[in-house]
Design an enzyme around this catalytic site. Structure first.
Site, PDB file in Angstrom:
ATOM      1  N   SER A  42      -9.874 -57.514  25.734  1.00  9.83           N
ATOM      2  CA  SER A  42     -11.365 -56.640  25.443  1.00  9.83           C
ATOM      3  C   SER A  42     -10.784 -56.071  23.716  1.00  9.83           C
ATOM      4  O   SER A  42     -11.360 -57.087  22.977  1.00  9.83           O
ATOM      5  CB  SER A  42     -10.749 -55.491  26.495  1.00  9.83           C
ATOM      6  OG  SER A  42     -11.892 -54.676  26.691  1.00  9.83           O
ATOM      7  N   ASP A  86     -20.048 -59.686  32.391  1.00 14.64           N
ATOM      8  CA  ASP A  86     -19.607 -58.466  32.235  1.00 14.64           C
ATOM      9  C   ASP A  86     -20.630 -58.211  31.026  1.00 14.64           C
ATOM     10  O   ASP A  86     -21.582 -58.868  30.525  1.00 14.64           O
ATOM     11  CB  ASP A  86     -18.257 -59.193  31.326  1.00 14.64           C
ATOM     12  CG  ASP A  86     -17.584 -58.025  30.378  1.00 14.64           C
ATOM     13  OD1 ASP A  86     -17.503 -57.055  30.466  1.00 14.64           O
ATOM     14  OD2 ASP A  86     -16.748 -58.650  29.166  1.00 14.64           O
ATOM     15  N   HIS A 101     -15.271 -57.570  33.479  1.00 16.50           N
ATOM     16  CA  HIS A 101     -14.989 -57.576  32.341  1.00 16.50           C
ATOM     17  C   HIS A 101     -12.579 -56.875  32.718  1.00 16.50           C
ATOM     18  O   HIS A 101     -13.178 -56.688  33.659  1.00 16.50           O
ATOM     19  CB  HIS A 101     -15.542 -56.072  31.636  1.00 16.50           C
ATOM     20  CG  HIS A 101     -14.607 -55.991  30.115  1.00 16.50           C
ATOM     21  ND1 HIS A 101     -14.624 -56.864  29.083  1.00 16.50           N
ATOM     22  CD2 HIS A 101     -13.898 -55.025  29.652  1.00 16.50           C
ATOM     23  CE1 HIS A 101     -13.661 -56.001  27.992  1.00 16.50           C
ATOM     24  NE2 HIS A 101     -13.232 -55.619  28.430  1.00 16.50           N
TER      25      HIS A 101
END
Length: 331
Positions: free
Chosen positions: A168, A270, A300
């Protein structure tokens, strides 16, 4: 009394209850909810400081069966430097879910894993985290240039086989490090063999289909993504700022940048899925050695949120395959 209550500071930004920003600018940080995530028992770890002035540390992981270093170079382990996610605003290397994921990674790819912290926003907006990530790599370089380096590194680590990864927000850091240290000369005697950004937190003003289709109850939805973006970028910046959009206005032109082999991990469900795939497409068009692997049905940050899932089993297998291939191709 009512008038006083009306003027009392109120919460204007809230990140999962862990980070709150008040209307008067006060930033409140609260302990994260307690989590009990099983770790891989075959891995040892310890904490070290890489920047004492800023109070930044990293957690080092090694497989318990690692060689003591007496068997020659072929017994040395590759090194994976990894950065956690959290929108540049929350989390740390000590977060239980990321800690557990790092134990799995160290055991699964048979490597020394270094999970590094960085300064968080909004107290320290970008590029602070990018600079800290670069400092972690420079610290690692210094460990191999000094006679007093950490024994785990001096005895076990192979500086010619170093990889950089992140999930991320950490995936964004991975990209920036790939660009900043392209060519590798600044990191000698380290030899970076490849980069693995996992679900990198890229943004943009124009919404993508996966952003428009993202349900409100997703772990990372449009509202949370926008909140992280507002808090981590310089005040007034848009989602096209080059810190988060590598192809936005004002972003560095990457055509002439000698980027290293890169494996982008994409989650099929995601919100960032389309931006991650588009990143790969544009990099390939420029001739960069970038590829991706997609995990259908995953959301995610599944690497750290679904640590013991079959998808993470497969992710670690692909990660190891990428490492082996990168070392073979580059000699």
């Amino acid at each position: 009394m009512a008038a006083a209550a009306d003027t009392a500071p109120r919460v204007v930004e809230d990140c999962r209850g862990v980070l709150q920003v008040l209307s008067d600018g006060t930033v409140l940080r609260h302990p994260p909810p307690a989590m009990d995530v099983p770790i891989d028992p075959s891995v040892e770890w310890k904490d070290v400081v890489y920047d004492a002035a800023l109070g930044l540390g990293l957690r080092m992981y090694k497989p318990s069966a690692a060689s003591s270093g007496g068997g020659g170079k072929n017994k040395k382990l590759p090194v994976v430097v990894i950065f956690h996610g959290g929108g540049f605003c929350i989390n740390s290397y000590a977060a239980p879910h990321f800690h557990a994921a790092c134990t799995r990674l160290a055991a699964g790819v048979d490597a020394l894993v270094l999970s590094a912290d960085y300064r968080l926003a909004p107290e320290h907006r970008l590029p602070a985290a990018i600079d800290d990530a670069a400092a972690a790599l420079l610290w690692l370089r210094g460990q191999f240039s000094s006679s007093s380096g950490d024994p785990w590194l001096s005895e076990l680590a192979d500086p010619s086989r170093v990889f950089v990864a992140g999930e991320s927000a950490g995936g964004v850091l991975t990209h920036h490090l790939n660009v900043r240290f392209s060519g590798g000369e600044l990191l000698h005697p380290l030899r970076i063999r490849g980069f693995v950004p996992m679900m990198p937190f890229f943004t943009g003003v124009e919404p993508t289909p996966s952003e428009l289709a993202c349900p409100d109850d997703a772990f990372l939805n449009r509202d949370m993504s926008d909140r992280y973006m507002r808090l981590c970028l310089p005040p007034g910046a848009t989602a096209d700022h080059p810190f988060l959009n590598p192809f936005g206005p004002g972003a560095l032109v990457l055509d002439g940048v000698a980027m290293m082999p890169t494996l982008v991990v994409v989650a099929g469900d995601d919100i960032l899925r389309d931006r991650n795939v588009e990143f790969v497409r544009r990099m390939v068009e420029m001739g960069k050695p970038v590829e991706f692997v997609e995990f259908p049905g995953q959301g995610h940050a599944f690497f750290s949120l679904c640590v013991w899932s079959e998808s993470v089993d497969e992710l670690i297998r692909v990660f190891k395959q990428f490492m082996d291939k990168a070392c073979q191709l580059q000699g």
